[in-house]
Enzyme design. Structure first.
Site, short mmCIF file in Angstrom:
data_model
loop_
_atom_site.label_atom_id
_atom_site.label_comp_id
_atom_site.label_asym_id
_atom_site.label_seq_id
_atom_site.Cartn_x
_atom_site.Cartn_y
_atom_site.Cartn_z
N ASN A 172 -116.24 -16.41 -27.00
CA ASN A 172 -116.22 -17.88 -26.96
C ASN A 172 -117.30 -18.41 -27.91
O ASN A 172 -118.29 -17.73 -28.17
CB ASN A 172 -116.53 -18.36 -25.54
CG ASN A 172 -116.47 -19.88 -25.41
OD1 ASN A 172 -115.58 -20.52 -25.98
ND2 ASN A 172 -117.41 -20.47 -24.69
N HIS A 186 -119.80 -21.86 -28.36
CA HIS A 186 -120.28 -23.01 -27.60
C HIS A 186 -121.30 -23.77 -28.44
O HIS A 186 -122.16 -23.16 -29.08
CB HIS A 186 -120.92 -22.52 -26.29
CG HIS A 186 -121.34 -23.65 -25.41
ND1 HIS A 186 -120.43 -24.39 -24.67
CD2 HIS A 186 -122.56 -24.19 -25.16
CE1 HIS A 186 -121.08 -25.33 -24.00
NE2 HIS A 186 -122.37 -25.22 -24.28
N SER A 245 -123.64 -20.97 -30.34
CA SER A 245 -123.71 -19.59 -29.84
C SER A 245 -122.31 -18.99 -29.75
O SER A 245 -121.38 -19.64 -29.26
CB SER A 245 -124.29 -19.57 -28.42
OG SER A 245 -125.49 -20.29 -28.32
N ASP A 292 -119.92 -20.26 -19.66
CA ASP A 292 -120.82 -20.30 -20.82
C ASP A 292 -122.02 -19.38 -20.62
O ASP A 292 -123.12 -19.66 -21.11
CB ASP A 292 -121.31 -21.74 -21.09
CG ASP A 292 -120.17 -22.67 -21.48
OD1 ASP A 292 -119.18 -22.20 -22.07
OD2 ASP A 292 -120.26 -23.87 -21.18
C1 GAR Z 1 -116.46 -26.58 -30.89
O1 GAR Z 1 -117.60 -27.36 -31.15
C2 GAR Z 1 -116.76 -25.54 -29.83
O2 GAR Z 1 -118.07 -25.06 -29.91
C3 GAR Z 1 -116.53 -26.31 -28.58
O3 GAR Z 1 -115.38 -27.07 -28.85
C4 GAR Z 1 -115.37 -27.42 -30.22
C5 GAR Z 1 -114.00 -27.14 -30.79
O4 GAR Z 1 -113.92 -27.59 -32.11
N1 GAR Z 1 -116.34 -25.46 -27.44
C6 GAR Z 1 -116.86 -25.70 -26.24
O5 GAR Z 1 -117.51 -26.70 -25.99
C7 GAR Z 1 -116.58 -24.63 -25.20
N2 GAR Z 1 -117.47 -24.75 -24.11
P1 GAR Z 1 -112.69 -27.20 -33.03
O6 GAR Z 1 -111.42 -27.51 -32.22
O7 GAR Z 1 -112.80 -28.09 -34.22
O8 GAR Z 1 -112.81 -25.73 -33.37
#
Ligand code: GAR
Length: 216
Positions: A110, A112, A139, A148
């Site tokens: 994942n 985050h 991360s 997480d």
């Molecule tokens: C990213 O910033 C990722 O880190 C976050 O969602 C976004 C997706 O962006 N994930 C989380 O918050 C998971 N806990 P994207 O669709 O443009 O890749």
């Protein structure tokens, strides 16, 4: 580990991390093969990115299932038709059941948008600003049953400037996400990254609690 690593990506939104991954595996010699992109939302723009790249897509709408366990069981079924060595969560905004996480133990990553263990959950950029932090980042971690909370693989650290807003921070963090996620996936595909009962290992060495640190 075979010569290639079949990967299934799960997402719920824009899919910029998927795009970074697609771009990073374009060279024919990459061991990473993205076999499918699965979304719980049919309007996720990431699905279009996958189609444009010629990758199989699948939508599994969580609202059509009675509860988390039923959805996750159906999701496992779809994912496993592709026989992936690695499942990559790229903005997949679902809490996963223990059964799901156990099924993919050691092959579920994942990303985050915070320097975990700080700021699990949502609104990470806002929370880092409100706390007056001088640093922020993102991360990549192996997923365990703790939200997480699994062993860290790599973190990118950026400085918070006095005029930063949640939006400006989000943009700079995103840029780093697009570097560290393909890096971690490649390590895994090359057989360099693994998880054992002690934690995340890179080239057979236990990584520090923070994972591999990249300071920009
Ligand atoms: C990213 O910033 C990722 O880190 C976050 O969602 C976004 C997706 O962006 N994930 C989380 O918050 C998971 N806990 P994207 O669709 O443009 O890749």
């Amino acid at each position: 580990m075979p010569d290639t690593c079949d990967v299934v990506v799960l997402l719920s939104g824009t899919g910029s991390n998927l795009q970074a991954l697609i771009n990073s595996v374009e060279p024919e010699n990459s061991p990473v093969k993205i076999r499918a992109v699965i979304s719980n939302r049919e309007d996720a723009y990431g699905l279009q990115r996958a189609k444009d790249a010629g990758i199989d897509t699948h939508v599994l709408d969580h609202t059509a299932f009675e509860g988390r366990e039923a959805f996750d069981a159906a999701l496992i079924e779809v994912i496993d038709t592709f026989n992936p060595q690695l499942v990559v969560l790229a903005g997949f905004m679902r809490i996963l059941s223990a059964n799901f996480v156990r099924h993919y133990q050691g092959r579920l990553l994942n990303i985050h948008p915070s320097l975990l263990p700080k700021y699990k959950g949502l609104h990470t950029h806002q929370r880092a600003l409100e706390a007056g932090d001088s640093e922020h980042g993102c991360s990549v971690h192996f997923v365990t049953e703790e939200l997480d909370g699994g062993p860290l693989v790599v973190q990118a650290v950026i400085a918070i400037e006095s005029d930063d807003s949640p939006h400006s921070l989000a943009q700079r963090v995103h840029t780093q996400e697009h570097l560290i996620y393909p890096l971690a996936v490649r390590w895994f595909a090359e057989g360099r990254l693994s998880l054992d009962e002690q934690g995340a290992l890179l080239d057979g060495q236990l990584l520090a609690a923070s994972g591999h640190l990249i300071r920009t």
